[in-house]
Design an enzyme around this catalytic site. Structure first.
Site, short mmCIF file in Angstrom:
data_model
loop_
_atom_site.label_atom_id
_atom_site.label_comp_id
_atom_site.label_asym_id
_atom_site.label_seq_id
_atom_site.Cartn_x
_atom_site.Cartn_y
_atom_site.Cartn_z
N GLU A 1 -2.64 -3.44 6.96
CA GLU A 1 -3.74 -4.26 7.30
C GLU A 1 -3.90 -5.36 6.19
OE1 GLU A 1 -3.91 -1.06 6.01
OE2 GLU A 1 -5.64 -0.87 4.65
N ASN A 2 -2.51 -5.85 5.69
CA ASN A 2 -2.76 -7.06 4.66
C ASN A 2 -3.66 -8.04 4.96
OD1 ASN A 2 -0.55 -5.91 3.31
ND2 ASN A 2 0.56 -6.82 5.00
N GLU B 1 0.73 -1.31 0.09
CA GLU B 1 0.05 0.13 -0.04
C GLU B 1 1.08 1.19 0.01
OE1 GLU B 1 -2.54 0.86 3.35
OE2 GLU B 1 -3.85 2.00 2.09
N GLU C 1 -6.03 -2.25 12.56
CA GLU C 1 -5.68 -2.98 11.34
C GLU C 1 -6.95 -4.10 11.27
OE1 GLU C 1 -3.89 -1.78 9.56
OE2 GLU C 1 -2.52 -0.57 10.98
N1 BES Z 1 -3.27 1.30 5.65
C1 BES Z 1 -2.30 1.90 6.88
C2 BES Z 1 -0.96 1.56 6.64
C3 BES Z 1 -0.17 2.49 5.63
C4 BES Z 1 -0.03 3.64 5.93
C5 BES Z 1 -0.01 2.06 4.37
C6 BES Z 1 0.92 4.72 5.16
C7 BES Z 1 0.38 2.76 3.68
C8 BES Z 1 0.93 4.43 3.73
C9 BES Z 1 -2.55 1.05 8.24
O1 BES Z 1 -4.09 0.78 8.26
C10 BES Z 1 -2.55 2.35 9.27
O2 BES Z 1 -3.36 3.19 9.01
N2 BES Z 1 -1.52 2.29 10.06
C11 BES Z 1 -1.43 3.27 11.14
C12 BES Z 1 -1.12 2.79 12.44
C13 BES Z 1 -2.17 3.20 13.05
C14 BES Z 1 -3.54 3.42 12.70
C15 BES Z 1 -2.03 3.29 14.71
C16 BES Z 1 0.24 3.69 10.83
O3 BES Z 1 0.85 3.07 10.10
O4 BES Z 1 0.28 4.81 11.06
ZN ZN Z 2 -5.44 2.27 8.36
#
Ligand code: BES
Ligand code: ZN
Length: 916
Positions: free
Chosen positions: A309-310, A165, A342
């Site tokens: 979240e894969n 992602e 996630e």
């Molecule tokens: N989908 C994101 C991960 C992500 C973030 C992928 C930026 C690509 C670019 C994941 O669900 C997410 O939001 N992760 C957060 C953690 C959290 C919500 C506590 C993050 O990585 O900060």
């Molecule tokens: Zn997210």
């Protein structure tokens, strides 16, 4: 980038290309059979074969194309054959035309597969596309990448992971890398060594060890089950050696497993328990069974985001998965939030997916909201919704006050732009407006709508409108019209109350909340944007929540009735607090008379209402709607209370530490510090340094913040005590767990403030010499080292962070941010360093959000208008493209300029206030 042909072609065939960031829809994939035939953890390369099932719709563009366009980046396509199912005829690729900017490759065939001898086909054409490819296991934490760590025996171990992602599946295999082009996937991987494990979205269906014919070693072929229909960005593969712990959720009977590097699995217990309980809770709440056979959480040593979240295979940075007795409660809460977030995506995002990245907020905003819904169920003692208002809601308002903010829904095309919007607007404002709507239609109804939406769109793609439609259906309320202004317009309103001279008539304005300088000079302010605002109120002498009055509602406007009610209360000399518990997304500025009534009533209000008043007041001071002196007066009285509430103190600490860094070079700063000390001294005394076994879950965090404020207030006694305790720690055989995690960082801070000359090197020694430091302790050390004031350490620190090889790329922004924000000189040093090392840093950090964050942090530490201009000019030079950092840069510079203005503006009033 390898390429078998140049980007442009003089060829007469039409070159098809990406338009608005979308691939031409000549044919679409329904299944990928993907095999990684070789993954070389020593040479850092991989190769593979993908066999895709494609359908060309008879209604697709009529042009006689003899080519297909797929996404591919830093990938070499070696061969490609297309076979038509109807007659088994094959077409060979004769040319691969890479378009670097679009991250695509056009595969040109020897003749058009879509025409038969009888002319263009008028039925759908089914075909199979086979491609061989190879690529590099890169070190950019994006695509298919390598991650390294030192094991317990001191050996360097390499593992491989994916992070797709938003737009990096195309770096691992050629594909239609857009969220709406969902397909099923079946993965096979051949591991170079039979001791390695492979983890992917689905359970393993077969695993065979055989002797490699080429070099007589044992290799392992692992085949995974076919996935449900899903988007490319959710596909995952992790290869390495892991320890694991598992459990089965009581209701759903789904097995959850936490994988860590060897020797650390026991530290995954907290995540395991949280994840397995959360899964059952969410399955109930969403009303749709969890569709994958298992649920994995995997800790990866190098990981750019917090977690990803894969589907069925969530990857985490190690700091977000390992918990020990020494882990702070702040960190633990963060970890629980991440796990819930996630898992929330497993349905909201994975089962039902945004149509394109323009709708990113829909999955991220809702997942952030659902974090708190789940947390409330799992850890009610943490009072998650108070934390929501204090952190998420306030953060959203503060970023959305800037001219360089953006609407929640924003058109994005290039991958740089896509990376930019993983920010507080998508996450925090997204979650805040969802919470507003949920409160407006009622939680039960909201969850009914959620279930309807998930069932209706399972395995499909949606836009915000689809979500509003489901919610409108169950609630009977005009959700589309109610919500559209909130997602499509940037900013939010300020409800400003105005009372005329004889104090009877109350009027109001609801213009956009923005810096008063801008508001005054901008003509745009006169064109009112009308956000529907559901306003509630509490009033003196009643337990009731009044309202909601809907101002500028989709079908009516309650303004008149609302003002009439306020006049009545005002005439009775009563205080009233609007926007009860901060459910709606706006700020309020009361009349001076109301502010003073509210100040007196402060502690009889709910915690969230206190929080709201403090937040609104400091924001008014910050953006020029009121004097900051009013805010300081408003909260002065808090210092006398014994039993003040956790989040309110957090909010005070947050606001006052921001002011501290703003005013740190002003002549009245010592008096400001005295003010802070007076406010926090009593709490510091009550909380002390040691935790007691029966204290509430949030007391530890509060202790840390209060001690930190005493440090900012420059309290000699606190600093000396911190130093003494720190020196004791450094004499212990292991730092880990020797001090309560909640005060570890502040202890380091206080010690450093007491004596930089000894503490800076001592912290550095801790990082270097203690193998196996927990991620949190390491971060604490680096952040505190970053906040060193003595300029002679600044360059040493910057070199250390970026070029010593001791700090993982994933972590550089933490100490960098401490350095750029810690002192004027630190800010300047950071920017100079960035300028001098621009090319090296860009190469090192890649193009994604690591780069974006470093750009923002480096610019944010500047202090003057002249410096802001300098930074802007630097990036105007075509030799210094800003890439994914464009928006962060604009936001940072706007903040720098605002701050420069504020220091001037507040000087007189503050000097007077502190003289009195
Ligand atoms: N989908 C994101 C991960 C992500 C973030 C992928 C930026 C690509 C670019 C994941 O669900 C997410 O939001 N992760 C957060 C953690 C959290 C919500 C506590 C993050 O990585 O900060
Ligand atoms: Zn997210």
């Amino acid at each position: 980038m390898m390429s078998t042909s140049s980007t442009t072609s003089s060829n007469s065939r039409p070159t098809m290309t990406v338009v608005n960031g979308r691939l031409p829809q000549i044919a679409t994939p329904s299944h990928y059979d993907l095999t990684f035939t070789q993954v070389d953890l020593e040479g850092f390369t991989f190769s593979g074969t993908v066999v895709m099932s494609l359908t060309r719709s008879s209604t697709a563009e009529a042009v006689d194309h003899s080519s297909l366009v797929v996404h591919a980046r830093e990938l070499q396509l070696l061969s490609s054959t297309l076979t038509r199912k109807s007659d088994d005829s094959s077409f060979q690729a004769v040319e691969f035309r890479y378009q670097l900017h679009h991250e695509t490759c056009e595969i040109v065939f020897d003749s058009s597969p879509w025409t038969t001898t009888s002319g263009p086909s008028n039925t759908d054409t089914e075909c199979t596309l086979t491609m061989e490819f190879c690529g590099i296991l890169n070190d950019q934490m994006a695509g298919f990448y390598r991650s390294q760590y030192t094991d317990l025996q001191g050996r360097c171990i390499t593992m491989a992971s994916t992070q797709f992602e938003p737009t990096d599946a195309r770096r691992a295999f050629p594909c239609w890398d857009e969220p709406a082009l969902k397909a099923t996937f079946q993965m096979t991987v051949i591991l170079p060594n039979h001791q390695l494990q492979a983890i992917s979205n689905t359970p393993i269906i077969s695993s065979h060890t055989t002797m490699s014919t080429s070099n007589q070693t044992l290799i392992k072929t692992v085949r995974f089950d076919k996935t449900p229909k899903m988007s490319t960005y959710l596909v995952a593969l992790v290869i390495g050696q892991f320890d694991s712990i598992s459990t089965t959720s009581p209701q759903s009977q789904i097995q959850t497993t936490v994988y860590t590097r060897p020797g650390k699995a026991a530290q995954g217990q907290f995540c395991l328990d949280t994840a397995s309980q959360c899964l059952d809770f969410l399955q109930d709440t969403y009303g749709v069974p969890y569709p994958l056979g298992k649920s994995d959480l995997i800790g990866i040593a190098d990981f750019a985001a917090g977690a990803m979240e894969n589907w069925g295979c969530v990857t985490y940075r190690e700091a977000k998965i390992l918990v020990t007795a020494g882990t702070s409660t702040t960190m633990k809460r963060g970890i629980a939030r991440t796990v819930c977030h996630e898992l929330a995506h497993q349905w909201f995002g994975n089962l039902v997916t945004p149509e394109f990245w323009t709708q990113l907020w829909l999955k991220e905003g809702v997942a952030r909201f659902m974090e708190f819904v789940a947390l409330e169920h799992l850890f009610p003692e943490w009072k998650p919704w108070e934390e929501f208002v204090q952190s998420v809601y306030n953060l959203a308002l503060s970023l959305d006050s800037l001219e360089s903010s953006h609407p929640v829904e924003v058109v994005v095309t290039h991958s740089d732009e896509i990376n930019e919007i993983f920010d507080a607007i998508s996450y925090a404002k997204g979650a805040s407006i969802i919470r507003m709507l949920c409160h407006y239609i009622g939680k039960q109804t909201f969850m009914d709508g959620m279930r309807l939406y998930l069932q209706r769109h399972a395995y499909g793609n949606t836009t915000s409108e689809d979500f509003w439609a489901a919610l409108a259906e169950v609630s009977g309320k005009p959700c589309v019209k109610f919500m559209e202004p909130w997602t499509k317009l940037m900013g939010f309103p300020l409800l400003q109350l105005i009372q005329d001279d004889n104090n009877s008539k109350i009027t109001m304005t609801t213009n956009q909340f923005r810096s008063s300088n801008t508001a005054a000079s901008s003509t745009e302010n006169t064109t009112t944007k009308e956000w529907p605002m559901p306003v509630t109120a509490r009033v003196e002498g009643s337990d009731k929540v009044f309202g909601p009055w809907v101002l500028h509602g989709p079908d009516h406007d309650d303004s008149e009735a609302f003002l009439k009610q306020l006049e009545e209360w005002s005439a009775g000399n009563k205080w009233f607090k609007l926007n009860v518990d901060q459910h709606a997304f706006f700020r309020v500025n009361y009349t001076p008379q109301q502010w003073s009534r509210l100040a007196n009533a402060m502690t009889s209000l709910s915690v969230t209402d206190q929080l709201g008043l403090v937040g609104d007041s400091f924001a008014a001071g910050k953006f020029g709607y009121a004097s900051i002196v009013d805010s300081l007066k408003l909260v002065e009285g808090f210092g006398e209370h014994d039993t003040a509430e956790y989040v309110v103190w957090q909010e005070l600490a947050g606001n006052l530490s921001t002011l501290a860094s703003l005013y740190r070079s002003e002549p009245y700063y010592p008096q400001f510090q005295d003010y802070v000390k007076k406010l926090f001294a009593k709490q510091a005394g009550i909380l002390g340094w040691e935790s007691s076994p029966d204290e509430s879950a949030r007391t530890g965090t509060l202790r840390g913040s209060v001690l930190r404020m005493m440090g900012i207030a420059n309290d000699a006694e606190t600093k000396a005590e911190g130093y003494k305790r720190f020196m004791e720690l450094t004499r212990m055989p292991s730092l880990e767990g020797a001090v309560s995690g909640d005060i570890q960082r502040v202890l380091f801070h206080l010690a450093l403030k007491h004596d930089e000359a000894t503490v800076f090197p001592a912290l550095k020694r801790v990082v270097e010499e203690h193998a196996g430091l927990s991620p949190e302790t390491q971060r604490d050390c680096l952040v505190v080292m970053g906040s060193v004031h003595d300029a002679k350490f600044h360059n040493e620190m910057l070199e250390y962070v970026f070029f010593s090889g001791k700090v993982r790329h994933q972590d550089v922004a933490f100490p960098l941010s401490a350095l750029s924000g810690g002192s004027d000189q630190g800010g300047r040093a950071t920017w100079n360093f960035f300028v001098q090392n621009y090319h090296k840093l860009r190469l090192m950090l890649g193009a994604g959000f690591l780069w974006r964050d470093v750009v923002g942090v480096s610019a944010r530490g500047l202090r003057t208008l002249k410096e802001a201009q300098e930074a802007e000019d630097f990036f105007k030079d075509p030799k210094h493209p800003v890439g994914s950092g464009a928006r962060r840069l604009q936001q940072a510079l706007e903040v720098v300029r605002n701050q420069a203005g504020r220091i001037e503006r507040d000087r007189e009033a503050l000097t007077k206030f502190f003289q009195a």
